[in-house]
Design a protein around this motif. Structure first.
Motif, PDB file in Angstrom:
ATOM      1  N   THR A  41       2.325   1.468   3.688  1.00 41.87           N
ATOM      2  CA  THR A  41       2.841   2.685   3.062  1.00 41.87           C
ATOM      3  C   THR A  41       1.904   3.855   3.296  1.00 41.87           C
ATOM      4  OG1 THR A  41       1.773   2.112   0.966  1.00 41.87           O
ATOM      5  CG2 THR A  41       4.044   1.379   1.259  1.00 41.87           C
ATOM      6  N   HIS A  42       2.453   5.053   3.173  1.00 43.06           N
ATOM      7  CA  HIS A  42       1.679   6.294   3.277  1.00 43.06           C
ATOM      8  C   HIS A  42       0.854   6.346   4.564  1.00 43.06           C
ATOM      9  CE1 HIS A  42       2.887   6.161  -0.896  1.00 43.06           C
ATOM     10  NE2 HIS A  42       2.552   7.416  -1.045  1.00 43.06           N
TER      11      HIS A  42
ATOM     12  N   ASP B 198       4.716   9.712   0.092  1.00 42.35           N
ATOM     13  CA  ASP B 198       4.634   9.079   1.406  1.00 42.35           C
ATOM     14  C   ASP B 198       5.181  10.033   2.464  1.00 42.35           C
ATOM     15  OD1 ASP B 198       4.788   7.432   3.653  1.00 42.35           O
ATOM     16  OD2 ASP B 198       5.284   5.663   2.463  1.00 42.35           O
TER      17      ASP B 198
END
Length: 470
Positions: free
Chosen positions: A425-426, A171
């Motif tokens: 996320t990411h 991430d």
């Protein structure tokens, strides 16, 4: 803002509490600006219901962050907590053997099954992942393989919030926290929904497995210590899991090169997928080591563990041992709580319930959202499920990355009395999803209420987006 006195009537009792705003020192001050809006003030919780200080009721759709597997206020667990607290709340393992530790270890051995005879207890999933990797390294030294230090994880993944466990993730948000951290390589995780064009999910998973082999060869097989995965992905992958052949193949690859296979079952373990370990779903892909957290203590006490086979533990014990310091490792109060959690899991047949209720939830959610173009996929295993939100169901295109999709859906859900835990996320590279991970005790009637509320929430969001486009 200043602190203010607020009064509420809860269960017929007049309760007084101080509402503390962020700059007055609550933990929220670390992420909410002083002029920001705080979450509701918690008053009490029971089962899948949570009440704020004004008496408003909420349904816990995600069991907190997929942790409160038994729901709130379980009497068996509270009784065990009280009983152990009267006896002793703390004992350091160097000084005493704890009966609660022994009971919990035996219960985990029986539920996890071979080859997991031993458990090392700490306080959180992040700690357990770190301890598991440190144990793997200690085992490499004990077997005369000091060169093994490289760890391979997947992209995306989430294994914790310490510096070492953040480094396992790809991430980009974590880059600022890490500086430089050597020894971690990433390979792609297989997807079931966003599969590359022109290939099947099975072919995609095969490619991901062979990428692991290529990474091991590229790093130098004798240097690779472990490959760690979430067998059913949590918040970083929205309940995605691979076809069975993937687990068999990565097991073969790890065996070929003497690499340890670690399953991080922080979320998927402790019965949430319908088996005590999700690993049991793929008997020819069994891991060498397993991490448990969240549902192990079920929100009643912070407890986590890694499970290991007796031959590995005995070898390490004969060659210097593994006794790295954590003040609360194998804490008797935490072990007593978790032992009661496992008793309740078995006595209530909650793993069977997770399988049945999970299928019911997915079927109801698919039907309730059948006409919502934003709902691209409903997937999961047991009561570890997710709904993927898209711009268009037919193309699977994502909504613009500038939109705070999860933040807005969470806010709309809260207005309907639904508690959802989720985060992008990411950087949103892989999509947006909301998790459906209610306590394992949830009833069909409660699931109906959750599904109806979520369907209405997503319909609200669909209308909101349509209006913003003019």
């Amino acid at each position: 803002m200043k602190s203010a006195r607020d009064l509420a009537i809860v269960d017929g009792r007049r309760m007084s509490h101080e509402i503390i705003y962020p700059r007055d020192g609550g933990v929220q001050s670390f992420w909410i600006a002083p002029d920001g809006t705080l979450p509701p003030m918690l008053a009490r919780a029971r089962g899948v219901e949570v009440f704020d200080a004004s008496g408003r009721r909420y349904l816990d759709v995600t069991a907190g962050p997929a942790a409160v597997n038994l729901g709130h206020g379980n009497e068996r667990v509270l009784a065990a907590m009280r009983e152990q607290a009267v006896r002793a709340t703390f004992a350091y393992p160097s000084s005493f053997v704890s009966e609660a530790n022994l009971r919990l270890g035996a219960a985990l051995r029986d539920l996890a099954g071979p080859p997991f005879e031993h458990a090392f207890f700490v306080s959180s999933g992040s700690e357990a992942v770190e301890k598991c990797l440190q144990f793997a390294r200690r085992h490499a030294l004990a077997t005369g393989q000091p060169q093994r230090h490289q760890v391979i994880s997947r992209n995306p993944c989430y294994h914790g919030s310490t510096v070492a466990t953040m480094a396992l993730s790809a991430d980009p948000v974590y880059a600022a926290y890490l500086g430089s951290h050597a020894g971690v390589t990433h390979v792609n995780a297989p997807w079931s929904y966003r599969v590359p064009d022109g290939i099947s999910p099975e072919m995609h998973a095969d490619e991901c497995a062979e990428a692991l082999r290529a990474a091991i060869v590229g790093l130098g097989p004798d240097s690779v210590l472990a490959f760690i995965i979430e067998p059913v992905m949590g918040f970083c992958g929205g309940a995605t899991f691979a076809p069975p052949g993937y687990y068999r193949r990565i097991r073969e690859i790890c065996d070929e090169f003497g690499v340890l296979l670690i399953f991080d079952e922080t979320i998927s373990g402790s019965g949430r997928t319908g088996r005590f370990l999700a690993a049991a779903n793929w008997p020819d892909g069994r891991p060498d080591l397993v991490v448990l957290a969240k549902g192990l203590g079920s929100g009643y006490y912070p407890l986590a563990a890694f499970l290991a086979p007796a031959p590995m533990v005995e070898l390490v014990a004969r060659n210097g041992g593994f006794h790295l310091g954590h003040t609360y490792k194998a804490n008797p109060l935490g072990c007593a709580v978790a032992d009661a959690v496992l008793d309740e899991l078995v006595a209530g047949r909650l793993m069977d319930r997770a399988t049945q209720r999970g299928q019911y939830l997915r079927d109801r959610m698919r039907h309730a959202c059948r006409n919502n173009v934003l709902v691209g996929d409903v997937r999961g295993m047991g009561l570890l499920n997710a709904v993927e939100i898209v711009a268009d169901r037919e193309t699977r295109a994502m909504l613009p990355r500038k939109l705070d999709v999860l933040g807005r859906v969470k806010s709309l859900a809260l207005s309907r009395g639904l508690l959802i835990y989720g985060r992008r996320t990411h950087g949103g590279r892989f999509g947006d999803w909301i998790m459906l991970t209610p306590p394992l005790i949830v009833s069909e009637a409660e699931l109906d209420e959750m599904v109806d509320g979520l369907a209405a929430t997503l319909a609200d969001y669909e209308r909101e987006l349509a209006a913003s486009r003019g």
